[in-house]
Design a protein around this motif. Structure first.
Motif, PDB file in Angstrom:
ATOM      1  N   GLU A 192      -4.277  -4.215  -1.595  1.00  0.00           N
ATOM      2  CA  GLU A 192      -4.226  -5.073  -0.267  1.00  0.00           C
ATOM      3  C   GLU A 192      -3.779  -3.974   0.502  1.00  0.00           C
ATOM      4  O   GLU A 192      -2.452  -3.444   0.344  1.00  0.00           O
ATOM      5  CB  GLU A 192      -3.195  -6.202  -0.571  1.00  0.00           C
ATOM      6  CG  GLU A 192      -3.784  -7.154  -1.468  1.00  0.00           C
ATOM      7  CD  GLU A 192      -3.043  -8.361  -1.553  1.00  0.00           C
ATOM      8  OE1 GLU A 192      -1.718  -8.391  -1.137  1.00  0.00           O
ATOM      9  OE2 GLU A 192      -3.355  -9.321  -2.254  1.00  0.00           O
ATOM     10  N   ASN A 193      -4.094  -3.995   1.818  1.00  0.00           N
ATOM     11  CA  ASN A 193      -3.824  -2.886   2.817  1.00  0.00           C
ATOM     12  C   ASN A 193      -2.615  -3.176   3.471  1.00  0.00           C
ATOM     13  O   ASN A 193      -2.681  -3.889   4.501  1.00  0.00           O
ATOM     14  CB  ASN A 193      -5.015  -2.617   3.805  1.00  0.00           C
ATOM     15  CG  ASN A 193      -4.469  -1.573   5.088  1.00  0.00           C
ATOM     16  OD1 ASN A 193      -3.612  -0.945   4.672  1.00  0.00           O
ATOM     17  ND2 ASN A 193      -5.286  -1.338   5.709  1.00  0.00           N
ATOM     18  N   ALA A 220       0.851  -1.116   0.093  1.00  0.00           N
ATOM     19  CA  ALA A 220       0.145  -0.073  -0.167  1.00  0.00           C
ATOM     20  C   ALA A 220       0.910   1.201   0.035  1.00  0.00           C
ATOM     21  O   ALA A 220       2.195   1.361   0.581  1.00  0.00           O
ATOM     22  CB  ALA A 220      -0.877   0.111   1.182  1.00  0.00           C
ATOM     23  N   THR A 221       0.550   2.112  -0.360  1.00  0.00           N
ATOM     24  CA  THR A 221       0.847   3.697  -0.431  1.00  0.00           C
ATOM     25  C   THR A 221       0.545   4.200   0.778  1.00  0.00           C
ATOM     26  O   THR A 221      -0.671   4.249   0.954  1.00  0.00           O
ATOM     27  CB  THR A 221       0.576   4.271  -1.724  1.00  0.00           C
ATOM     28  OG1 THR A 221       0.998   4.079  -3.109  1.00  0.00           O
ATOM     29  CG2 THR A 221       0.729   6.097  -1.577  1.00  0.00           C
ATOM     30  N   GLU A 222       1.393   4.711   1.564  1.00  0.00           N
ATOM     31  CA  GLU A 222       1.150   5.440   2.734  1.00  0.00           C
ATOM     32  C   GLU A 222       1.004   6.735   2.847  1.00  0.00           C
ATOM     33  O   GLU A 222       1.814   7.698   2.133  1.00  0.00           O
ATOM     34  CB  GLU A 222       2.186   4.966   3.900  1.00  0.00           C
ATOM     35  CG  GLU A 222       1.748   4.404   4.997  1.00  0.00           C
ATOM     36  CD  GLU A 222       2.898   3.811   6.021  1.00  0.00           C
ATOM     37  OE1 GLU A 222       2.506   3.982   7.054  1.00  0.00           O
ATOM     38  OE2 GLU A 222       3.950   3.557   5.494  1.00  0.00           O
ATOM     39  N   PRO A 250     -11.164   0.710  11.398  1.00  0.00           N
ATOM     40  CA  PRO A 250     -11.075   0.467  10.174  1.00  0.00           C
ATOM     41  C   PRO A 250     -10.490   1.336   9.084  1.00  0.00           C
ATOM     42  O   PRO A 250     -10.644   2.434   9.357  1.00  0.00           O
ATOM     43  CB  PRO A 250     -12.715   0.358   9.821  1.00  0.00           C
ATOM     44  CG  PRO A 250     -13.499   1.308  10.648  1.00  0.00           C
ATOM     45  CD  PRO A 250     -12.648   1.072  11.949  1.00  0.00           C
ATOM     46  N   ASP A 251      -9.866   0.781   8.389  1.00  0.00           N
ATOM     47  CA  ASP A 251      -9.070   1.545   7.315  1.00  0.00           C
ATOM     48  C   ASP A 251      -9.281   1.545   5.923  1.00  0.00           C
ATOM     49  O   ASP A 251      -8.796   0.417   5.354  1.00  0.00           O
ATOM     50  CB  ASP A 251      -7.376   1.052   7.558  1.00  0.00           C
ATOM     51  CG  ASP A 251      -6.241   1.989   6.928  1.00  0.00           C
ATOM     52  OD1 ASP A 251      -7.120   2.974   6.220  1.00  0.00           O
ATOM     53  OD2 ASP A 251      -5.378   1.859   6.855  1.00  0.00           O
ATOM     54  N   THR A 252     -10.445   2.211   5.693  1.00  0.00           N
ATOM     55  CA  THR A 252     -11.204   1.936   4.411  1.00  0.00           C
ATOM     56  C   THR A 252     -10.848   3.198   3.694  1.00  0.00           C
ATOM     57  O   THR A 252     -10.657   4.295   4.264  1.00  0.00           O
ATOM     58  CB  THR A 252     -12.444   1.340   4.456  1.00  0.00           C
ATOM     59  OG1 THR A 252     -13.400   2.642   5.073  1.00  0.00           O
ATOM     60  CG2 THR A 252     -12.554   0.445   5.325  1.00  0.00           C
ATOM     61  N   ALA A 310      -7.075  -6.004   6.341  1.00  0.00           N
ATOM     62  CA  ALA A 310      -5.729  -6.132   7.174  1.00  0.00           C
ATOM     63  C   ALA A 310      -4.769  -7.035   6.487  1.00  0.00           C
ATOM     64  O   ALA A 310      -4.823  -8.218   6.768  1.00  0.00           O
ATOM     65  CB  ALA A 310      -5.926  -6.308   8.482  1.00  0.00           C
ATOM     66  N   TYR A 311      -3.808  -6.644   5.787  1.00  0.00           N
ATOM     67  CA  TYR A 311      -2.719  -7.408   5.151  1.00  0.00           C
ATOM     68  C   TYR A 311      -1.422  -7.049   5.750  1.00  0.00           C
ATOM     69  O   TYR A 311      -1.101  -5.949   5.589  1.00  0.00           O
ATOM     70  CB  TYR A 311      -2.716  -7.099   3.403  1.00  0.00           C
ATOM     71  CG  TYR A 311      -3.842  -7.560   2.920  1.00  0.00           C
ATOM     72  CD1 TYR A 311      -4.111  -8.842   2.046  1.00  0.00           C
ATOM     73  CD2 TYR A 311      -5.042  -6.783   2.709  1.00  0.00           C
ATOM     74  CE1 TYR A 311      -5.137  -9.307   1.462  1.00  0.00           C
ATOM     75  CE2 TYR A 311      -6.221  -7.219   1.875  1.00  0.00           C
ATOM     76  CZ  TYR A 311      -6.264  -8.598   1.339  1.00  0.00           C
ATOM     77  OH  TYR A 311      -7.322  -8.970   0.763  1.00  0.00           O
TER      78      TYR A 311
END
Length: 783
Positions: A77-78, A60-62, A269-271, A188-189
């Motif tokens: 994919e996170n 993922a790009t942060e 949640p990280d969406t 959550a990956y």
């Protein structure tokens, strides 16, 4: 008795012995050949040396805030990898104890475990080592086949890759790689995403029992999910803790202590539609899509913002962003109650002064723009069937300020319901360098995805007036202390191309006679602004606003002086910031730098500046704007009420700011748009509030003005910023230029009086630049 021929027996024995060794050698050769064929990719591709060195996985790009917090990600994919040094020792211990007890001693394949699995036909436990599981995760996943031959080939491939991985990497690197590849479900990956999503913390901050929960999930992430299956998760966690004790990582007393603890998760949640700065992140995504096209890799290929693990270091401050979102929630959830209350009994709610047919056109337009309409059109449905479907009740989740609510509602009614909601656009930036510190584009991105900071331009009302005053001070040599007659005024037909006489009026039709410019702007007197516009002309004002970075299409009409022009929040905040930055315009910026996943800097931004006006003129405008908060429509910032945190929108203003604040309120016709832009030396913040449709609004100015709709959000936000001493938001006065040439100290010398035609007459100085003439009353409402 028959005699045995020993020679024949010897011959037979030699023949059988040769056959045995041939079969044995053939078997060994076949096994070796089989493994070589697998390694050569005959039974499916195998990773090359380069691929083993750089295993392909979606990273993922942060998005990283100025204060070092991860505020979001772009991903398929996170997954954001962590190094072994970022892992707590008890997490590593839990993993080895549960998944691969002999991890430190084997070379990728656990011979003892394999023999146990074969002898027990799989009933005595699996034989996959952590390295084998990593091989499967990185390079070929699960075959999903029931064919025993294909499954066997896959297992052999795992063995070969595992041995290669053990040669290529250290044990610690393999552990970190493995934890970075695991899918913990719920987007959550990898261990870092899992730690953040389930416990809202970084992996290094996990406790022993929390680490055991996550390790326990590895066997079956959905089955042992602590959010959906807490009892199973706790049972599995306790098994992990038992394994840690069995392998000497915990004492029995420690095991029993941790096993007795309940599982406490902090699910975050990280969406793309949830979390901090959702509107900003979506704006950033659009920016990055363009950036990667214009900045290819060295080999000419394009960066993938969802897979390549870029790191975007933004100017946003996570603390200030949180305070901004909290301020919006605190004020608008309160104000929305009043809006709903006022709409009771309105058969055409939420629209005011519209006929039924006019409101139906708004609703129909919203229906045609909806996803439902687009989807049904693509399915070949007729327009009649589509319209009919909007009248059928269906189960849906709707937004409320108390949280999402499941209800039964027709899609048409949901459109009307959502049009009741007050929206907002809010941006905060440092006027000295252009760094955007907070960005709130609406009340909830999940339900309202239109961004009112950069996307939505709305009429700005009286917040446009400082541009007229700045033009007058610059071109006519005026000062805040110069006086002008506030009286009825008519601009004749034909002047500046107007088609009919124009006679603007003040609030309530009141006129105040002789006033200085500082008082006139503080009270937002329309006639004074119109007279200034008459003297300088629309073109000069438009030219200045262009220099201030305003990109909107502004008509060359005198009416723009009263704010009859649509401008974005971002442009308004940047324009006002020029006054606080000594006349230097700084283009708002939101990205500091971009790096690749290895930390190589790909882009680094620099402030873009432009000299617009002299320091003296900029300071004069700042002094005009401080007058607004000292005794004008922004004066309630100085009030202290008894309402406390839960103040009522009209009865209590618990702000009590005492430091210098430059600001301006704005309210448009019919109370459709409420604005407040406020500045201190190192922070400028603009707030707009209104409904999605301008036809939906408060009935009265008491609630619909900028001082009631927008100013409280600014005040709550600033109070939170001031309470956070780590932010260092200024309470100092604005810097006064040396040898100031513009008179801003109205008590020091005689000012001039300028009439509406530009004539000059002597006038007497005022002791207090904000003292109203005897016949006036301080008017709080701002038009």
């Amino acid at each position: 008795m028959k005699k045995v021929n020993t020679n024949e027996n010897k011959t037979d024995n030699k023949k059988y012995l040769k056959l045995f060794w041939k079969l044995f050698a053939g078997g060994i050769s076949s096994v070796v050949l089989f493994f070589l064929l697998i390694n050569w990719g005959v039974f499916g591709s195998m990773p090359t040396f380069d691929e083993l060195e750089n295993p392909l996985s979606s990273v993922a790009t942060e998005i990283i805030s100025a204060d070092g917090k991860t505020i979001g990600k772009f991903y398929l994919e996170n997954r954001v990898p962590v190094k072994y040094s970022d892992l707590p020792q008890h997490l590593v211990d839990a993993l080895i104890a549960t998944e691969d007890e002999r991890f430190r001693s084997h070379s990728g394949i656990d011979g003892r475990g394999t023999l146990r699995a074969i002898s027990g036909l799989g009933t005595s436990g699996g034989a996959s080592t952590i390295t084998q599981q990593l091989a499967k995760n990185l390079f070929h996943g699960s075959s999903g086949s029931k064919n025993i031959v294909l499954r066997g080939i896959q297992k052999f491939k795992e063995w070969i890759i595992a041995v290669k991985l053990e040669r290529q990497y250290t044990k610690d690197e393999i552990l970190a790689y493995y934890l970075n590849t695991v899918d913990f479900v719920s987007n959550a990956y990898g261990i870092r995403s899992a730690s953040n999503i389930y416990f809202n913390k970084e992996p290094k901050d996990l406790t022993v029992e929390e680490s055991a929960v996550l390790v326990g999930m590895l066997q079956a992430p959905s089955k042992f999910n602590p959010r959906f299956n807490p009892e199973r998760s706790q049972a599995r966690r306790n098994i992990v803790l038992h394994q840690m004790e069995r392998n000497g990582y915990l004492t029995e007393a420690e095991k029993l202590k941790y096993q007795a603890m309940p599982i406490v998760i902090d699910y975050s949640p990280d969406t793309h539609t949830e979390g901090v700065g959702t509107y900003f992140r979506e704006y950033l995504r659009d920016y990055m899509r363009k950036w990667v096209k214009e900045n290819p890799k060295k080999d000419g290929s394009t960066y993938d913002i969802y897979r390549d693990g870029l790191r975007i270091y933004t100017t946003l401050d996570s603390r200030m962003q949180n305070y901004a979102e909290e301020a919006v929630q605190e004020h608008l959830s309160n104000l929305q109650k009043e809006f709903f209350k006022q709409q009771k009994g309105n058969n055409n709610a939420p629209f005011i002064q519209l006929s039924k047919s006019e409101s139906e056109k708004i609703i129909e337009r919203a229906m045609r723009n909806s996803e439902r309409w687009k989807q049904m059109t693509n399915e070949g449905k007729s327009e009649e069937d589509i319209i009919k479907s909007f009248g059928v009740k269906t189960k849906m989740e709707v937004f409320t300020w108390k949280g999402a609510k499941d209800t039964l509602m027709t899609p048409r009614d949901s459109i009307i319901y959502y049009k009741h909601f007050l929206q907002t656009g809010m941006m905060s930036m440092d006027p000295l360098n252009g760094d955007i510190k907070a960005w709130v584009g609406g009340i909830d991105y999940k339900y309202f995805q239109y961004d009112h900071v950069a996307q939505g331009a709305r009429q700005v009302g009286s917040t446009f007036k400082p541009f007229v005053y700045a033009t007058a001070i610059e071109q006519l040599g005026m000062s805040p202390c110069d006086s002008i007659y506030d009286s009825q005024f008519t601009m004749p037909k034909g002047r500046y191309g107007i088609s009919k006489d124009w006679s603007p009026k003040n609030s309530g039709g009141k006129y105040y006679g002789l006033v200085n410019l500082k008082y006139a702007l503080a009270q937002s007197l329309n006639t004074v602004t119109a007279k200034l516009m008459d003297r300088v002309g629309p073109k000069a004002v438009i030219d200045l606003t262009r220099e201030l970075g305003v990109k909107a299409d502004i008509p060359a009409s005198p009416a723009i002086s009263l704010g009859a022009v649509e401008i974005t929040v971002s442009d308004m905040v940047a324009a006002y910031s020029t006054f606080a930055n000594h006349g230097v315009y700084v283009k708002p910026r939101f990205v500091n730098k971009i790096t690749d996943k290895n930390g190589v800097v790909l882009f680094e931004s620099q402030p873009e500046t432009k000299d617009v006006m002299s320091k003296d003129i900029a300071y004069a405008i700042v002094k005009l704007l401080t007058g607004v908060t000292e005794g004008g429509s922004g004066g309630r910032l100085r009030y202290t009420g008894s309402g406390g945190a839960g103040y009522h929108v009209m009865t209590g203003y618990p702000y009590g700011f005492t430091n210098p604040i430059a600001g301006k309120t704005g309210t448009t016709q019919n109370n459709s748009d409420g604005w407040f832009i406020g500045m201190v030396p190192n922070l400028a913040t603009g707030v707009w509030v209104g409904n999605e449709d301008r036809a939906a609004h408060f009935k009265s100015t008491a609630y619909g003005q900028g001082a009631t709709m927008a100013l409280p959000i600014w005040a709550i936000y600033m109070r939170k910023c001031y309470n956070d001493k780590t932010l260092h938001v200024s309470k100092e006065d604005f810097e006064r230029p040396a040898n100031l040439s513009v008179n801003v100290d109205c008590w020091k010398r005689t000012a001039t009086v300028v009439d509406s035609l530009g004539g000059v007459a002597p006038g007497s100085a005022k002791k207090d630049s904000l003292a109203a003439p005897k016949q006036s009353v301080v008017e709080e409402f701002d038009f």
